[in-house]
Design a protein around this motif. Structure first.
Motif, PDB file in Angstrom:
ATOM      1  N   SER A  19       0.788  -1.219  -0.094  1.00 25.67           N
ATOM      2  CA  SER A  19      -0.006  -0.059   0.086  1.00 25.67           C
ATOM      3  C   SER A  19       0.909   1.363   0.042  1.00 25.67           C
ATOM      4  O   SER A  19       0.617   2.170  -0.622  1.00 25.67           O
ATOM      5  CB  SER A  19      -1.074  -0.107   1.199  1.00 25.67           C
ATOM      6  OG  SER A  19      -1.764   1.042   1.448  1.00 25.67           O
ATOM      7  N   VAL A  20       2.038   1.376   0.686  1.00 25.21           N
ATOM      8  CA  VAL A  20       2.977   2.404   0.971  1.00 25.21           C
ATOM      9  C   VAL A  20       3.355   2.603  -0.410  1.00 25.21           C
ATOM     10  O   VAL A  20       3.608   3.823  -1.037  1.00 25.21           O
ATOM     11  CB  VAL A  20       3.800   2.122   1.906  1.00 25.21           C
ATOM     12  CG1 VAL A  20       5.011   3.379   1.915  1.00 25.21           C
ATOM     13  CG2 VAL A  20       3.417   2.253   3.248  1.00 25.21           C
ATOM     14  N   VAL A  21       4.056   1.594  -1.159  1.00 18.18           N
ATOM     15  CA  VAL A  21       4.480   1.742  -2.395  1.00 18.18           C
ATOM     16  C   VAL A  21       3.612   2.198  -3.585  1.00 18.18           C
ATOM     17  O   VAL A  21       4.107   3.124  -4.239  1.00 18.18           O
ATOM     18  CB  VAL A  21       5.409   0.424  -2.717  1.00 18.18           C
ATOM     19  CG1 VAL A  21       5.730   0.439  -4.228  1.00 18.18           C
ATOM     20  CG2 VAL A  21       6.486   0.208  -2.036  1.00 18.18           C
ATOM     21  N   ARG A  22       2.514   1.693  -3.717  1.00 18.73           N
ATOM     22  CA  ARG A  22       1.446   2.133  -4.367  1.00 18.73           C
ATOM     23  C   ARG A  22       0.929   3.526  -4.241  1.00 18.73           C
ATOM     24  O   ARG A  22       0.792   4.168  -5.356  1.00 18.73           O
ATOM     25  CB  ARG A  22       0.279   1.249  -4.241  1.00 18.73           C
ATOM     26  CG  ARG A  22       0.479  -0.349  -4.901  1.00 18.73           C
ATOM     27  CD  ARG A  22      -0.806  -1.182  -4.557  1.00 18.73           C
ATOM     28  NE  ARG A  22      -0.561  -2.495  -5.152  1.00 18.73           N
ATOM     29  CZ  ARG A  22      -1.046  -3.024  -6.146  1.00 18.73           C
ATOM     30  NH1 ARG A  22      -1.475  -2.023  -7.219  1.00 18.73           N
ATOM     31  NH2 ARG A  22      -0.719  -4.310  -6.633  1.00 18.73           N
ATOM     32  N   THR A  23       0.995   3.973  -3.021  1.00 19.86           N
ATOM     33  CA  THR A  23       0.562   5.203  -2.781  1.00 19.86           C
ATOM     34  C   THR A  23       1.707   6.380  -2.932  1.00 19.86           C
ATOM     35  O   THR A  23       1.284   7.370  -3.559  1.00 19.86           O
ATOM     36  CB  THR A  23      -0.084   5.231  -1.303  1.00 19.86           C
ATOM     37  OG1 THR A  23      -1.128   4.313  -1.284  1.00 19.86           O
ATOM     38  CG2 THR A  23      -0.970   6.739  -1.069  1.00 19.86           C
ATOM     39  N   LEU A  24       2.889   6.031  -2.335  1.00 21.15           N
ATOM     40  CA  LEU A  24       3.622   7.180  -2.221  1.00 21.15           C
ATOM     41  C   LEU A  24       4.926   6.987  -3.353  1.00 21.15           C
ATOM     42  O   LEU A  24       5.506   8.016  -3.425  1.00 21.15           O
ATOM     43  CB  LEU A  24       4.222   7.143  -1.105  1.00 21.15           C
ATOM     44  CG  LEU A  24       3.292   7.110   0.338  1.00 21.15           C
ATOM     45  CD1 LEU A  24       4.185   7.068   1.771  1.00 21.15           C
ATOM     46  CD2 LEU A  24       2.462   8.447   0.227  1.00 21.15           C
ATOM     47  N   VAL A  25       4.999   6.062  -3.860  1.00 20.75           N
ATOM     48  CA  VAL A  25       6.355   5.525  -4.513  1.00 20.75           C
ATOM     49  C   VAL A  25       5.990   5.482  -6.139  1.00 20.75           C
ATOM     50  O   VAL A  25       6.524   6.183  -6.778  1.00 20.75           O
ATOM     51  CB  VAL A  25       6.995   4.259  -4.028  1.00 20.75           C
ATOM     52  CG1 VAL A  25       8.440   4.104  -5.059  1.00 20.75           C
ATOM     53  CG2 VAL A  25       7.556   4.545  -2.562  1.00 20.75           C
ATOM     54  N   MET A  26       5.152   4.747  -6.523  1.00 21.10           N
ATOM     55  CA  MET A  26       4.756   4.377  -7.982  1.00 21.10           C
ATOM     56  C   MET A  26       4.313   5.557  -8.656  1.00 21.10           C
ATOM     57  O   MET A  26       3.101   6.175  -8.384  1.00 21.10           O
ATOM     58  CB  MET A  26       3.969   3.266  -8.250  1.00 21.10           C
ATOM     59  CG  MET A  26       4.495   1.994  -7.810  1.00 21.10           C
ATOM     60  SD  MET A  26       3.370   0.483  -8.080  1.00 21.10           S
ATOM     61  CE  MET A  26       3.404   0.576  -9.624  1.00 21.10           C
ATOM     62  N   PRO A  27       4.859   6.192  -9.795  1.00 20.42           N
ATOM     63  CA  PRO A  27       4.561   7.415 -10.321  1.00 20.42           C
ATOM     64  C   PRO A  27       3.628   7.066 -11.544  1.00 20.42           C
ATOM     65  O   PRO A  27       3.797   7.484 -12.434  1.00 20.42           O
ATOM     66  CB  PRO A  27       5.716   7.999 -11.037  1.00 20.42           C
ATOM     67  CG  PRO A  27       6.808   6.764 -11.225  1.00 20.42           C
ATOM     68  CD  PRO A  27       6.406   5.651 -10.241  1.00 20.42           C
ATOM     69  N   ARG A  28       2.302   6.166 -11.195  1.00 21.50           N
ATOM     70  CA  ARG A  28       1.422   5.738 -12.258  1.00 21.50           C
ATOM     71  C   ARG A  28       0.254   5.541 -11.434  1.00 21.50           C
ATOM     72  O   ARG A  28       0.144   5.102 -10.263  1.00 21.50           O
ATOM     73  CB  ARG A  28       2.111   4.670 -12.853  1.00 21.50           C
ATOM     74  CG  ARG A  28       2.435   3.540 -12.323  1.00 21.50           C
ATOM     75  CD  ARG A  28       2.776   2.252 -13.029  1.00 21.50           C
ATOM     76  NE  ARG A  28       1.863   1.980 -14.273  1.00 21.50           N
ATOM     77  CZ  ARG A  28       1.958   1.048 -14.871  1.00 21.50           C
ATOM     78  NH1 ARG A  28       3.284   0.610 -15.217  1.00 21.50           N
ATOM     79  NH2 ARG A  28       1.036   0.564 -15.788  1.00 21.50           N
ATOM     80  N   PRO A  29      -1.043   5.344 -12.036  1.00 20.83           N
ATOM     81  CA  PRO A  29      -2.052   4.844 -11.474  1.00 20.83           C
ATOM     82  C   PRO A  29      -2.016   3.457 -10.939  1.00 20.83           C
ATOM     83  O   PRO A  29      -1.637   2.636 -11.570  1.00 20.83           O
ATOM     84  CB  PRO A  29      -3.034   5.131 -12.679  1.00 20.83           C
ATOM     85  CG  PRO A  29      -2.413   5.935 -13.348  1.00 20.83           C
ATOM     86  CD  PRO A  29      -1.210   5.788 -13.593  1.00 20.83           C
ATOM     87  N   SER A  30      -1.954   3.452  -9.607  1.00 21.28           N
ATOM     88  CA  SER A  30      -1.979   2.002  -8.866  1.00 21.28           C
ATOM     89  C   SER A  30      -2.931   2.026  -7.825  1.00 21.28           C
ATOM     90  O   SER A  30      -2.740   2.963  -6.810  1.00 21.28           O
ATOM     91  CB  SER A  30      -0.705   1.987  -8.637  1.00 21.28           C
ATOM     92  OG  SER A  30      -0.369   0.523  -8.045  1.00 21.28           O
ATOM     93  N   SER A  31      -3.872   1.350  -7.925  1.00 23.61           N
ATOM     94  CA  SER A  31      -5.046   1.250  -6.896  1.00 23.61           C
ATOM     95  C   SER A  31      -4.477   0.655  -5.544  1.00 23.61           C
ATOM     96  O   SER A  31      -3.798  -0.432  -5.598  1.00 23.61           O
ATOM     97  CB  SER A  31      -6.138   0.565  -7.318  1.00 23.61           C
ATOM     98  OG  SER A  31      -7.198   0.455  -6.220  1.00 23.61           O
ATOM     99  N   SER A  32      -4.763   1.274  -4.381  1.00 27.70           N
ATOM    100  CA  SER A  32      -4.327   0.770  -3.040  1.00 27.70           C
ATOM    101  C   SER A  32      -5.809   0.540  -2.255  1.00 27.70           C
ATOM    102  O   SER A  32      -6.376   1.792  -2.007  1.00 27.70           O
ATOM    103  CB  SER A  32      -3.512   1.636  -2.429  1.00 27.70           C
ATOM    104  OG  SER A  32      -3.515   1.279  -0.904  1.00 27.70           O
TER     105      SER A  32
END
Length: 363
Positions: A19-32
Motif C-alpha cells: 500500500s505504501v509503495v502504490r500510494t507514495l512511490v509508484m509514479p503511475r495509477p496504482s490502486s491501493s
C-alpha cells in the motif's frame, strides 16, 4: 501457533508495504485498497453532517478537512499495521507474549530502543522494524510537496476562470463574457490552456486519487464544475459556429477533457460507455439549453446556426462527458452550478452574477 503467527505477521507487513509503495512511490495509477477504504470510511461521517447543512458555504467547511485528514489517518494506520505485523513476527520467532512482542516491535519501529533482545532472530526483525518507521514517515513527508504542488497547479487555472465565467462557472457564461468584452479571438487560448490543464489533472489525480477530494479555497469554486463549464463552452462554440477557423483548440480541449474524466472514472471504478452514440439521452434538457443560449445572445455572441440546428451537434459532443462529470460532481458534492447535475441533497442552483461592463469614459 507460532508458524501461523509468522505467516499472518509477514502478510500484514508485506500488504502494508504494498500500500505504501502504490500510494507514495509508484509514479503511475496504482490502486491501493487500504487508502481507498480509509478515505471512504472517513468520508461517511463528514458527508452525513454536510447533508444536514443548509448552505453551500457550511457544507464546504464541513467537507474541506476530509481529504487532508485522510493523509494523517492513513499514516497512523500504516504505522499501527506495521506495529501489529512486526509484533506477530516477534512472537513467532521467540517465546515473547503479546505485550512483550508489542513492546519490542514498537521500540524498534519508532526507534525508541527501550526494549531489545540479543537473540539473533529477534534482532533481525528489530532491524527491519527500525528501518520501516523512518522510511514510511520520510516518504509521507516527501509525498506532501508533490501533492500540494499538483493541487496548486490545478487551482491556479480554476481561479483564473472565475474572471472569465463568474463563480460558479457556467459554459454559456464563458462565451457571453468573452463576447461582451470583445475577446472572442482569445477563446482558442482558453481552450488550449484547458487542454493542457486536463492532461496535468489526468496525470496527477490518477497517480494521487486523494486529490479528487481536495476542495477549492472558495465554496463556489470547484475543479470539476470548472472543467465541465469549459467543455460546455467548447461544445457550444463548435455547435453554433461550424465555419469558424481554427476549430482545433476547442476540439482538443473536449478530447482531453473527456479522456481525463474517463481515466478518473477508471481509478474510482465508475462504469461508462467507451463509445456513446450522438443521440444517447442527456440529463440536460432542451429548455435549459435555451436558457444558456439566451444568455449568450444577450451579450452578442455570434451564431451561425439557430438553437434548433445547434442542439443536435451540442448534444453529440456533451454525451461524451456529461454522465461522468455529473457522477464525479455528485461524489465530491461539488457546488450546485447550472448544467452540472443533481447533488446528494436538494440544492438551489447557483448561477454566476451578471457583471456590468463599466469602461472608462472617453476624454
Amino acid at each position: 501457533m507460532r508458524p501461523l503467527l509468522g505467516v499472518i505477521g509477514a502478510l500484514a507487513v508485506l500488504g502494508v508495504f504494498s500500500s505504501v509503495v502504490r500510494t507514495l512511490v509508484m509514479p503511475r495509477p496504482s490502486s491501493s485498497g487500504f487508502t481507498r477504504v480509509v478515505l471512504a470510511t472517513l468520508f461517511v461521517p463528514f458527508q452525513l453532517l454536510a447533508d444536514r447543512c443548509s448552505s453551500v458555504e457550511r457544507k464546504d467547511k464541513v467537507l474541506a478537512p476530509v481529504a487532508p485528514l485522510s493523509l494523517l489517518v492513513t499514516l497512523v494506520l500504516w504505522l499501527l499495521s506495521f506495529l501489529v505485523g512486526y509484533a506477530l513476527l516477534e512472537a513467532a520467532v521467540s517465546d515473547l507474549g503479546v505485550k512483550a512482542a508489542l513492546d519490542e516491535a514498537g521500540s524498534s519501529l519508532f526507534t525508541l530502543g527501550f526494549a531489545s533482545s540479543n537473540r539473533s532472530a529477534l534482532t533481525a526483525v528489530d532491524f527491519c522494524a527500525a528501518a520501516t518507521g523512518p522510511i514510511v514517515i520520510a516518504l509521507q513527508i516527501g509525498y506532501l510537496p508533490a501533492l500540494y504542488s499538483a493541487y496548486a497547479a490545478r487551482e491556479a487555472e480554476v481561479t483564473l476562470l472565475q474572471s472569465r465565467s463568474g463563480s460558479p462557472p457556467w459554459g454559456p457564461e464563458i462565451l457571453a463574457r468573452y463576447s461582451q468584452a470583445e475577446l472572442l479571438d482569445s477563446l482558442d487560448q482558453l481552450f488550449s490552456n484547458w487542454e493542457r490543464w486536463a492532461a496535468q489533472v489526468n496525470e496527477s489525480h490518477t497517480t494521487y486519487p486523494v486529490l479528487i477530494q481536495f476542495r477549492s479555497a472558495r465554496a463556489t469554486r470547484n475543479w470539476m464544475v470548472s472543467l465541465l463549464s469549459v467543455l460546455d463552452a467548447a461544445a457550444l462554440s463548435l455547435a453554433f459556429n461550424p465555419s469558424r477557423r481554427p476549430q482545433t483548440p476547442a476540439r482538443m480541449a473536449l478530447r482531453a477533457g473527456y479522456v481525463c474524466l474517463r481515466d478518473l472514472a477508471d481509478v474510482r471504478g465508475i462504469p461508462y460507455s467507451a463509445d456513446p452514440m450522438p443521440d444517447d439521452p442527456l440529463d440536460l434538457d432542451y429548455g435549459s439549453f435555451l436558457e444558456g443560449v439566451e444568455r449568450m445572445r444577450q451579450q452578442g455572441f455570434p451564431m451561425e446556426r439557430t438553437p434548433e440546428q445547434a442542439w443536435p451537434h451540442f448534444r453529440g459532443w456533451r454525451v461524451n462527458y456529461e454522465n461522468l462529470a455529473y457522477r464525479l460532481a455528485y461524489d465530491i458534492d461539488a457546488v450546485p452550478a447550472a448544467w452540472s447535475g443533481s447533488r446528494r441533497t436538494p440544492s438551489v442552483i447557483l448561477r454566476p452574477t451578471t457583471p456590468k461592463d463599466r469602461q472608462p469614459a472617453a476624454r
